[in-house]
Design a protein around this motif. Structure first.
Motif, PDB file in Angstrom:
ATOM      1  N   MET A 181       0.830  -1.201   0.000  1.00  0.00           N
ATOM      2  CA  MET A 181       0.000   0.000   0.000  1.00  0.00           C
ATOM      3  C   MET A 181       0.868   1.256   0.000  1.00  0.00           C
ATOM      4  O   MET A 181       0.597   2.196  -0.748  1.00  0.00           O
ATOM      5  CB  MET A 181      -0.920   0.005   1.207  1.00  0.00           C
ATOM      6  CG  MET A 181      -1.778   1.255   1.281  1.00  0.00           C
ATOM      7  SD  MET A 181      -2.978   1.206   2.586  1.00  0.00           S
ATOM      8  CE  MET A 181      -1.977   1.629   3.979  1.00  0.00           C
ATOM      9  N   GLU A 182       1.912   1.237   0.805  1.00  0.00           N
ATOM     10  CA  GLU A 182       2.771   2.419   0.864  1.00  0.00           C
ATOM     11  C   GLU A 182       3.387   2.701  -0.505  1.00  0.00           C
ATOM     12  O   GLU A 182       3.420   3.846  -0.963  1.00  0.00           O
ATOM     13  CB  GLU A 182       3.862   2.209   1.919  1.00  0.00           C
ATOM     14  CG  GLU A 182       3.345   2.452   3.322  1.00  0.00           C
ATOM     15  CD  GLU A 182       4.279   1.895   4.380  1.00  0.00           C
ATOM     16  OE1 GLU A 182       5.398   1.498   4.036  1.00  0.00           O
ATOM     17  OE2 GLU A 182       3.872   1.860   5.555  1.00  0.00           O
ATOM     18  N   ASN A 183       3.847   1.644  -1.153  1.00  0.00           N
ATOM     19  CA  ASN A 183       4.435   1.834  -2.476  1.00  0.00           C
ATOM     20  C   ASN A 183       3.428   2.404  -3.454  1.00  0.00           C
ATOM     21  O   ASN A 183       3.719   3.320  -4.215  1.00  0.00           O
ATOM     22  CB  ASN A 183       4.964   0.504  -3.022  1.00  0.00           C
ATOM     23  CG  ASN A 183       6.223   0.098  -2.312  1.00  0.00           C
ATOM     24  OD1 ASN A 183       6.918   0.944  -1.744  1.00  0.00           O
ATOM     25  ND2 ASN A 183       6.517  -1.191  -2.316  1.00  0.00           N
ATOM     26  N   VAL A 192       0.672   4.051  -2.815  1.00  0.00           N
ATOM     27  CA  VAL A 192       0.284   5.424  -2.493  1.00  0.00           C
ATOM     28  C   VAL A 192       1.347   6.393  -2.984  1.00  0.00           C
ATOM     29  O   VAL A 192       1.036   7.445  -3.562  1.00  0.00           O
ATOM     30  CB  VAL A 192       0.060   5.576  -0.971  1.00  0.00           C
ATOM     31  CG1 VAL A 192      -0.032   7.036  -0.591  1.00  0.00           C
ATOM     32  CG2 VAL A 192      -1.207   4.868  -0.547  1.00  0.00           C
ATOM     33  N   ALA A 193       2.616   6.009  -2.813  1.00  0.00           N
ATOM     34  CA  ALA A 193       3.681   6.886  -3.283  1.00  0.00           C
ATOM     35  C   ALA A 193       3.633   7.048  -4.799  1.00  0.00           C
ATOM     36  O   ALA A 193       3.753   8.158  -5.323  1.00  0.00           O
ATOM     37  CB  ALA A 193       5.025   6.324  -2.848  1.00  0.00           C
ATOM     38  N   TYR A 198       0.835   9.190  -5.796  1.00  0.00           N
ATOM     39  CA  TYR A 198       1.109  10.596  -5.514  1.00  0.00           C
ATOM     40  C   TYR A 198       1.883  11.198  -6.671  1.00  0.00           C
ATOM     41  O   TYR A 198       1.578  12.287  -7.151  1.00  0.00           O
ATOM     42  CB  TYR A 198       1.898  10.712  -4.217  1.00  0.00           C
ATOM     43  CG  TYR A 198       2.330  12.119  -3.903  1.00  0.00           C
ATOM     44  CD1 TYR A 198       1.407  13.079  -3.518  1.00  0.00           C
ATOM     45  CD2 TYR A 198       3.664  12.490  -4.007  1.00  0.00           C
ATOM     46  CE1 TYR A 198       1.789  14.362  -3.248  1.00  0.00           C
ATOM     47  CE2 TYR A 198       4.059  13.782  -3.732  1.00  0.00           C
ATOM     48  CZ  TYR A 198       3.114  14.721  -3.353  1.00  0.00           C
ATOM     49  OH  TYR A 198       3.496  16.004  -3.092  1.00  0.00           O
ATOM     50  N   PHE A 223      -8.389   8.995   3.280  1.00  0.00           N
ATOM     51  CA  PHE A 223      -7.767   8.609   4.546  1.00  0.00           C
ATOM     52  C   PHE A 223      -7.093   7.261   4.383  1.00  0.00           C
ATOM     53  O   PHE A 223      -7.535   6.416   3.619  1.00  0.00           O
ATOM     54  CB  PHE A 223      -8.815   8.560   5.661  1.00  0.00           C
ATOM     55  CG  PHE A 223      -9.414   9.898   5.940  1.00  0.00           C
ATOM     56  CD1 PHE A 223      -8.722  10.829   6.687  1.00  0.00           C
ATOM     57  CD2 PHE A 223     -10.643  10.238   5.424  1.00  0.00           C
ATOM     58  CE1 PHE A 223      -9.257  12.076   6.926  1.00  0.00           C
ATOM     59  CE2 PHE A 223     -11.187  11.480   5.649  1.00  0.00           C
ATOM     60  CZ  PHE A 223     -10.494  12.406   6.408  1.00  0.00           C
ATOM     61  N   ILE A 224      -6.003   7.103   5.113  1.00  0.00           N
ATOM     62  CA  ILE A 224      -5.168   5.936   4.900  1.00  0.00           C
ATOM     63  C   ILE A 224      -4.859   5.264   6.242  1.00  0.00           C
ATOM     64  O   ILE A 224      -4.525   5.938   7.213  1.00  0.00           O
ATOM     65  CB  ILE A 224      -3.851   6.347   4.196  1.00  0.00           C
ATOM     66  CG1 ILE A 224      -4.163   7.138   2.928  1.00  0.00           C
ATOM     67  CG2 ILE A 224      -3.015   5.125   3.878  1.00  0.00           C
ATOM     68  CD1 ILE A 224      -2.981   7.831   2.316  1.00  0.00           C
ATOM     69  N   GLU A 225      -4.994   3.958   6.259  1.00  0.00           N
ATOM     70  CA  GLU A 225      -4.656   3.212   7.471  1.00  0.00           C
ATOM     71  C   GLU A 225      -3.139   3.162   7.627  1.00  0.00           C
ATOM     72  O   GLU A 225      -2.407   3.046   6.656  1.00  0.00           O
ATOM     73  CB  GLU A 225      -5.192   1.781   7.364  1.00  0.00           C
ATOM     74  CG  GLU A 225      -4.927   0.962   8.614  1.00  0.00           C
ATOM     75  CD  GLU A 225      -5.377  -0.484   8.477  1.00  0.00           C
ATOM     76  OE1 GLU A 225      -5.910  -0.854   7.424  1.00  0.00           O
ATOM     77  OE2 GLU A 225      -5.177  -1.233   9.440  1.00  0.00           O
ATOM     78  N   THR A 226      -2.669   3.256   8.861  1.00  0.00           N
ATOM     79  CA  THR A 226      -1.239   3.077   9.110  1.00  0.00           C
ATOM     80  C   THR A 226      -1.068   1.975  10.141  1.00  0.00           C
ATOM     81  O   THR A 226      -2.045   1.443  10.659  1.00  0.00           O
ATOM     82  CB  THR A 226      -0.604   4.356   9.665  1.00  0.00           C
ATOM     83  OG1 THR A 226      -1.167   4.608  10.945  1.00  0.00           O
ATOM     84  CG2 THR A 226      -0.841   5.522   8.756  1.00  0.00           C
ATOM     85  N   GLN A 227       0.180   1.665  10.419  1.00  0.00           N
ATOM     86  CA  GLN A 227       0.400   0.593  11.381  1.00  0.00           C
ATOM     87  C   GLN A 227       0.169   1.061  12.811  1.00  0.00           C
ATOM     88  O   GLN A 227       0.097   0.264  13.726  1.00  0.00           O
ATOM     89  CB  GLN A 227       1.814   0.043  11.218  1.00  0.00           C
ATOM     90  CG  GLN A 227       1.813  -1.137  10.270  1.00  0.00           C
ATOM     91  CD  GLN A 227       3.156  -1.373   9.649  1.00  0.00           C
ATOM     92  OE1 GLN A 227       3.859  -0.440   9.283  1.00  0.00           O
ATOM     93  NE2 GLN A 227       3.528  -2.617   9.513  1.00  0.00           N
ATOM     94  N   HIS A 277       7.511   7.186   2.146  1.00  0.00           N
ATOM     95  CA  HIS A 277       6.146   6.712   1.924  1.00  0.00           C
ATOM     96  C   HIS A 277       5.288   6.926   3.149  1.00  0.00           C
ATOM     97  O   HIS A 277       4.151   7.364   3.058  1.00  0.00           O
ATOM     98  CB  HIS A 277       6.158   5.226   1.561  1.00  0.00           C
ATOM     99  CG  HIS A 277       6.839   4.951   0.265  1.00  0.00           C
ATOM    100  ND1 HIS A 277       7.171   3.687  -0.127  1.00  0.00           N
ATOM    101  CD2 HIS A 277       7.254   5.778  -0.705  1.00  0.00           C
ATOM    102  CE1 HIS A 277       7.772   3.751  -1.302  1.00  0.00           C
ATOM    103  NE2 HIS A 277       7.834   5.008  -1.668  1.00  0.00           N
ATOM    104  N   ILE A 281       4.288  10.521   3.408  1.00  0.00           N
ATOM    105  CA  ILE A 281       3.199  10.918   2.515  1.00  0.00           C
ATOM    106  C   ILE A 281       1.866  10.544   3.137  1.00  0.00           C
ATOM    107  O   ILE A 281       0.938  11.350   3.201  1.00  0.00           O
ATOM    108  CB  ILE A 281       3.330  10.219   1.146  1.00  0.00           C
ATOM    109  CG1 ILE A 281       4.557  10.732   0.432  1.00  0.00           C
ATOM    110  CG2 ILE A 281       2.096  10.447   0.311  1.00  0.00           C
ATOM    111  CD1 ILE A 281       4.773  10.078  -0.895  1.00  0.00           C
ATOM    112  N   ILE A 282       1.814   9.332   3.636  1.00  0.00           N
ATOM    113  CA  ILE A 282       0.558   8.850   4.205  1.00  0.00           C
ATOM    114  C   ILE A 282       0.139   9.704   5.383  1.00  0.00           C
ATOM    115  O   ILE A 282      -1.007  10.123   5.515  1.00  0.00           O
ATOM    116  CB  ILE A 282       0.706   7.369   4.602  1.00  0.00           C
ATOM    117  CG1 ILE A 282       0.765   6.525   3.341  1.00  0.00           C
ATOM    118  CG2 ILE A 282      -0.433   6.942   5.494  1.00  0.00           C
ATOM    119  CD1 ILE A 282       0.994   5.073   3.584  1.00  0.00           C
ATOM    120  N   ASN A 320      -3.230  12.013   5.617  1.00  0.00           N
ATOM    121  CA  ASN A 320      -4.221  11.870   6.674  1.00  0.00           C
ATOM    122  C   ASN A 320      -4.445  13.189   7.377  1.00  0.00           C
ATOM    123  O   ASN A 320      -5.566  13.588   7.656  1.00  0.00           O
ATOM    124  CB  ASN A 320      -3.771  10.822   7.689  1.00  0.00           C
ATOM    125  CG  ASN A 320      -4.160   9.431   7.251  1.00  0.00           C
ATOM    126  OD1 ASN A 320      -5.049   9.273   6.414  1.00  0.00           O
ATOM    127  ND2 ASN A 320      -3.506   8.437   7.785  1.00  0.00           N
TER     128      ASN A 320
END
Lengths: 760, 540
Positions: A545-547, A549-550, A553, A568-572, B300, B303-304, B308
């Motif tokens: 997902m991170e890749n 999203v980058a 972008y 909105f984006i989920e993170t760890q 990355h 960015i996230i 958010n």
């Protein structure tokens, strides 16, 4: 509505009923009648909980002898609360219909974090810390000490509970977590211990899986629950992993270092104790000679360190002489820790069975198998004798002791894996010892053998036959139910290629492919143009997902999405994700609409529902295969193949598809709800993948929607949304997917209902 | 005319005639030279738009277009073009300021009038009578009813939210000489400020003392702050502390927690002491990823995080005011349990479509004589006479205990279809039960079809008559009393002229069963009722 389910009077707290609910009741009753186990898959949003509760409560009232208790295990705290709320509704209905509510005591049990009312302890907020503070105030030796030394502080709520709480039992009723706290405040009793004490005589207990499956906790909490109970595992699609998790141990260098420190401080405490009160240690020695039976009857507050499954024969034996003396035991532990340290010094990956591990330990440092088995129990006793209050400091030592006991108890179903470095960073030494359980049936076996009926149920259990195999039990009923619909309110489809005809897939070879990433992006942009309110997307992993999203972008795709909706984006990080989720809800609520990017197997995919406008479409980007290069997984796959004859590919696909189904199933939460389910990967269209989806999704996944391009899928989605936007009233449903009592009893409906359940 | 002239412009030609243009508070007017009457007037509210001649044209003109499609062009025929233009511009500006005001008012007025008419049917009626029929003009009508119209104080205009894509709207364009051009509008700047308060602060600090506005924005677009994917290294960047400020914001936002406990992931999962680190197969990232994450990974993540944050800010910028209100409502009760939680739970556990609709129309029972309702029919007295009160009580007790101890043997219960089938079998004309008592059903066998149909018509008419008869009671008006007597007469007639002959006919056909018995019974009851009523009336 009062129903006659094969001779059982069932109060169902609604005026109407879904046909599948009726069918579910029939299957469930047959399971209970046979006193066997069952696996039932019922589509989400068809009132599974209400159905379950109505039938089992009725069964309990009719045959209190054969079903004396219901143990309802669910996954998350909100789900637990929801179950009790449904039960409350049922009880209200009983009261309204029969004049008085049946004398049923139902309560929830949760961790101290959610139940504690002591303001000082509660302020810790983090589960582990709350537990630690609670121990420091309530452990039995602290309380003994207080008798001599009034300056030691205790928890007033626990004291009050201990003095009076056991005399009168909780009056009948439904107690949710909040109710327990309120009652505790009223009486001045500790709600946590009240609840733990009350589950012994309660008729219905609702708690998390771990209280039953994790031997460390189950031993303390659920050990004495009555044998003729019915156990329900709701949302049980992931139950095998829970079982495995509960039995596995991971040891890193840091753990061992901490452990050495623990041993040192233990030694200090011991020498101090020897100076002041040698008698105590001698007493302990005597007690250990007498055997562990006594340890078994330890008082409830002394959950100093919990205990993995101890075979009964060990409990009857006395602790071996070599570790009976406290000093000897500490020396023994030190030796064992040193041995582990030496093992972690290896330069290459080691994988061995518990037997070879024990052998090696014997050869290297002369550690015998027998004393190892007693480690966990012995440590428990020592900590108790030394009257240590801050047991959470000794968690590392406890972990090693538990590991020692487990590795010496089980020869089969486990693997010892030592990895000197992480695969992604092969230059950095970071040795880790995994003691991994591969057989999920070990943890759940006591449950199956002890309780007369265990029912495993969820919205997504397909393929059903997998569960009895991996959990090693024989169900009497296995059924999957379809969803009767007056309008097709779910729109699953498989998007296999972008508008440029490039196949889209998350498979490893094409992961970095810009064309694929762009096509994924375009799919989301197009969807965000036409779908109202909320869209949820699931990726196969955080890294992926991170890749993406980058790249999005850089390609300006995120901007295009933002033109239509907020993002909105989920993170760890759980707190960050909670915030994003909250904002997502807000954005959906106020009409701006939002897109949530999230991860399959993540916390959002497992616990959060996206009802109605919160999720009008869900897009599954890729097939959520588990990370296959992991050695633990490889070992498990091998074990499954050898012992259960399950092929690796089968299991991996099964695992991936149940997570995919779980993700997409989040959007449909009822028959009045509607949602689009987009499977965006070429591989979903293959039969081996499609066939593993739950029947209620598969039914609507016709061949015609299995090989779509982005444009085609948008077209279908548009038409679907237009259709769904039409007013939908109860009258449209009545007689088809919603029945009155009369309609239910008509002969034609009865015939149709028999077709809803598909026996496997 | 008592209008205030706001602007007077001479030397304005209209249709090649000289004249002067007057701009009043509500209209624009033109008066030809040498006359004292306006030849042309137009209300501002009737004007759709105005147009001016393009720059550089010989004639300086202004055209107004009315809503009805007419248009007037004015030629500003001043000595010099410059003066003509300046006059034209002053007219244009004034018009431009006037038109929107009137347009808004018109729309709103119409709307309000419409609403008033819809809500007030009486007024609507008068409106229809007077205005639609042309007795008076709408103007007059509304003048007399002006008080009823709500006073026109305009409510605060609704705030427009921030577009989610405002930053992408300032897409840079290459200006052809190795540079980028950003187009900033006031809206975008406003959006940037509301979304990033830190930037606004910075702006207020620096502009215009230390930096010009242009420099400021140039720096902004060059900054790492704007380019969210770049990892921030240097501290030279003007906006580097904005990043820090944002990070603090994020932390404080996180600490404040989420409003809805069900979207709080920390609440979601059970935490227990036994789930200490080290247990479970999955290694938590804290212990495993000791190796520093690579630069791209940080990028990355950055960015996230920024996305958010940005989206959250966009969202909150809009509804700060609303938020405050809802917070007050949602404040935790003494128990630490937010009241919304309970309702949320309730919501989550109810299935709307399974529930009974509550909007059923309930029929009200209208009792004119409540005594009779509560005491029941007088027939009970008969039973009372037959049974002693003790017997009654005993009987009641027996029934009660039976009810209480009633246990349905559901296992033996039949399905409703089966039960219905059994019932028909057992009923008098069914296959099983065939007793003599079931007289009415024997009718079919006893009577010929013609007789049957005749009996049916007799029944129909009789019941109609009787219905009318019984409807008259209580006969408390002279009208009803008269009707009762009439009805009784017609029943009697019917009895004699129709029923008795039919009976006679049956006897002739040697049908022994007395099929008309029931009919006659009904008549007798009616007669009785009539007699008792009559005697009562006479007694009075």
């Amino acid at each position: 509505m009062r129903l006659n389910i094969e001779g059982l009077l069932v109060y169902f707290p609604y005026e109407y009923i879904y046909p599948e609910q009726y069918s579910y009741m029939l299957e469930l009753k047959r399971t209970l009648d046979a006193k066997g186990h069952g696996v039932l898959e019922m589509p989400s949003g068809t009132g599974k909980t209400a159905t379950l509760l109505s039938l089992i409560v009725a069964y309990h009232l009719e045959y209190p002898q054969s079903v004396s208790k219901l143990i309802y295990c669910s996954r998350t705290v909100p789900e637990i609360e929801k179950v009790l709320e449904e039960l409350r509704r049922l009880m209200d209905y009983y009261e309204q219909q029969a004049g008085e509510a049946p004398k049923i005591l139902a309560l929830a049990l949760s961790s101290r974090k959610n139940l504690c009312i002591n303001p000082q302890v509660r302020s810790a907020r983090v589960g582990k810390e709350v537990d630690g503070r609670c121990h420091a105030l309530t452990a039995s030796h602290v309380r003994i000490k207080q008798k001599h030394d009034p300056s030691v502080s205790l928890c007033a709520f626990y004291e009050s509970f201990d003095a009076h709480g056991r005399e009168e039992s909780l009056p009948a009723g439904v107690y949710n977590l909040d109710d327990l706290r309120r009652y505790g405040r009223l009486k001045g009793w500790c709600p946590y211990f009240l609840s733990r004490y009350s589950i012994m005589h309660a008729n219905i207990v609702v708690y998390s899986y771990h209280y039953l499956l994790d031997p460390k906790i189950a031993d303390l909490v659920s050990k004495e629950l009555s044998k003729n109970s019915v156990v329900i595992f709701d949302e049980a699609h992931n139950i095998d992993n829970v079982c495995i998790e509960s039995m596995s141990v991971t040891i890193s260098r840091r753990t061992l270092d901490k452990c050495s420190q623990n041993i040192d401080s233990l030694q200090n405490h011991m020498s101090k104790a020897r100076e002041s009160d040698e008698e105590k240690l001698r007493n302990e020695y005597r007690r250990l000679v007498e055997g562990l039976k006594e340890a078994n009857i330890a008082r409830e507050t002394d959950i100093v360190l919990s205990n993995p499954v101890l075979p009964d024969e060990i409990l009857k034996e006395a602790v071996p002489g070599s570790i009976r003396n406290a000093e000897h035991f500490v020396a023994f532990m030190r030796r064992f820790v040193e041995y582990l340290k030496s093992r972690l010094r290896v330069r290459h990956v080691v994988s061995e069975t518990p037997i070879t591990f024990i052998h090696d330990a014997y050869d290297q440092v002369c550690i015998d198998r027998k004393p190892l088995r007693f480690c966990s129990e012995r440590l428990r006793s020592l900590l108790r004798t030394l009257e240590l209050t801050n047991i959470s400091d000794f968690s590392s030592l406890g972990l090693i002791a538990n590991f020692a006991t487990l590795v010496s108890t089980y020869n089969k179903g486990f693997v010892v894996l030592i990895e000197p470095f992480d695969d992604k960073t092969p230059t950095i030494l970071n040795p880790i010892l995994h003691f991994s359980c591969m057989d999920s049936s070990i943890a759940i076996k006591p449950v199956f053998s002890r309780f007369q009926s265990v029912v495993i149920t969820s919205g997504t259990l397909s393929p059903l036959e997998m569960y009895p195999r991996v959990l090693d039990f024989r169900p009497v009923t296995m059924a999957t139910f379809t969803m009767t619909l007056a309008r097709q309110c779910l729109c699953p489809m498989v998007v296999t290629r972008g508008n440029d005809q490039v196949a889209i897939s998350s498979k490893f070879e094409t992961r970095e492919d810009v064309a694929v990433i762009r096509n994924y992006g375009n799919l989301l942009v197009e969807m965000s143009k036409i779908v109202p309110d909320g869209i949820v997307c699931f990726f196969v992993s955080y890294v992926y997902m991170e890749n993406i999203v980058a790249s999005w972008y850089e390609q300006g795709i995120l901007e295009n999405i933002q033109r239509n909706k907020l993002l909105f984006i989920e993170t760890q990080d759980a707190a960050e994700t909670s915030m994003a989720l909250d904002k997502y809800h807000e954005a959906c609520g106020n009409g701006r609409g939002a897109v949530l990017l999230s991860v399959a197997r993540g916390k959002v995919s497992e616990g959060i529902d996206f009802t109605h406008h919160l999720g009008r479409a869900v897009i599954m980007f890729g097939i959520p295969y588990v990370y296959t290069q992991s050695r633990i997984l490889k070992a498990r796959l091998e074990y499954l193949r050898e012992n259960f004859q399950i092929r690796e590919a089968d299991f991996l696909t099964f695992d991936a598809m149940r997570h995919a189904a779980q993700c997409v199933g989040r959007v449909i939460r009822g028959k009045t709800d509607y949602g689009i389910m987009v499977f965006a990967d070429k591989r979903f269209s293959r039969n081996d993948k499609r066939g593993k989806l739950p029947r209620w999704i598969q039914e609507h996944l016709a061949d015609s929607v299995c090989n779509l391009s982005t444009d085609e899928s948008i077209h279908i989605a548009k038409r679907f949304l237009r259709l769904m936007a039409q007013p939908f009233s109860k009258e449209d449903q009545l007689g088809l997917s919603l029945l009155t009592l009369e309609q239910l009893q008509s002969e034609s409906m009865q015939k149709r209902i028999t077709q809803i359940a598909h026996q496997v | 005319m008592a209008e205030q002239v706001q602007l007077l412009v001479n030397n304005v030609r209209y249709k090649k005639r000289d004249g002067s243009l007057y701009m009043m508070s509500e209209r624009i007017a033109w008066c030809p030279e040498g006359k004292d009457q306006f030849e042309l007037t137009a209300h501002y509210s009737d004007i759709k738009c105005q147009k001016v001649s393009p720059e550089g044209k010989a004639k300086v003109q202004l055209q107004i277009i009315l809503l009805n499609g007419n248009s007037y062009a004015f030629h500003f025929a001043h000595d010099t073009q410059a003066s003509a233009k300046s006059e034209r511009d002053s007219v244009k500006n004034l018009l431009a300021s006037m038109l929107p005001r009137f347009r808004k008012r018109i729309d709103k007025e119409l709307e309000e009038k419409n609403k008033l008419l819809q809500t007030d049917p009486e007024l609507f009626q008068t409106y229809k009578d007077l205005v639609v029929s042309g007795v008076i003009t709408p103007q007059e009508f509304w003048n007399s009813h002006a008080a009823k119209l709500p006073t026109s104080d305009s409510p605060a205009a609704q705030n427009v939210g921030v577009s989610a894509a405002f930053l992408s709207d300032v897409r840079p364009q290459a200006d052809g000489c190795n540079g980028l051009r950003y187009n900033l509008t006031a809206d975008t700047i406003q959006s940037i400020f509301t979304t990033y308060p830190a930037v606004k602060k910075k702006y207020l600090e620096k502009v215009p003392d230390k930096l010009s506005e242009k420099e400021f924005w140039t720096m902004f677009f060059q900054s790492h702050y704007f380019h969210r994917d770049r990892v921030n290294h240097g501290t030279k960047d003007l906006f580097s502390d904005c990043v820090k400020k944002d990070d603090q914001d994020i932390v404080s936002l996180l600490n404040s927690g989420v409003k809805d406990i069900f979207s709080d992931l920390n609440y979601l999962y059970e935490e227990d002491s036994a789930k200490d680190e080290g247990y479970g197969a999955s290694v938590d990232p804290g212990t495993s990823a000791k190796g520093k994450p690579s630069n791209t990974q940080i990028m990355h993540k950055n960015i996230i995080k920024r996305f958010n944050h940005q989206n959250a800010m966009i969202l909150t910028s809009r509804n700060k005011a609303i938020d405050k209100q809802s917070q007050r409502n949602g404040e935790a009760a003494g128990d630490g349990e937010p009241p919304t939680k309970r309702t949320k739970l309730k919501e989550a556990t109810t299935y709307d479509d399974l529930e009974e609709n509550n909007d059923k129309i309930e029929l009200e029972l209208k009792l004119q004589n409540s005594d009779r309702y509560s005491h029941g029919p007088t027939l009970v007295n008969q039973i009372h006479q037959e049974l002693s009160s003790r017997n009654v009580r005993e009987g009641m007790n027996i029934v009660l205990t039976q009810c209480r101890n009633y246990r349905p043997k559901l296992a033996l219960a039949l399905s409703s279809d089966d039960a219905a089938a059994a019932l028909t079998e057992l009923s008098p004309d069914g296959a099983v039960g065939n007793s003599e008592q079931a007289s009415t059903n024997i009718v079919q066998r006893l009577l010929s079809p013609e007789q049957q149909s005749e009996l049916k018509t007799l029944y129909l008419s009789a019941s109609e008559l009787l219905r009318h008869f019984w409807l008259c009671f209580p006969a408390n008006t002279p009208l009803l009393q008269e009707k009762v007597s009439r009805m009784r007469k017609s029943i009697e007639d019917f009895h004699h002229t129709r029923v008795l002959p039919f009976k006679e006919q049956l006897r002739r056909c040697v049908v022994h069963a007395n099929v008309t018995e029931h009919l006659e019974d009904m008549f007798t009851v009616a007669y009785k009722k009539f007699h008792s009523w009559q005697s009562k009336k006479l007694r009075k």
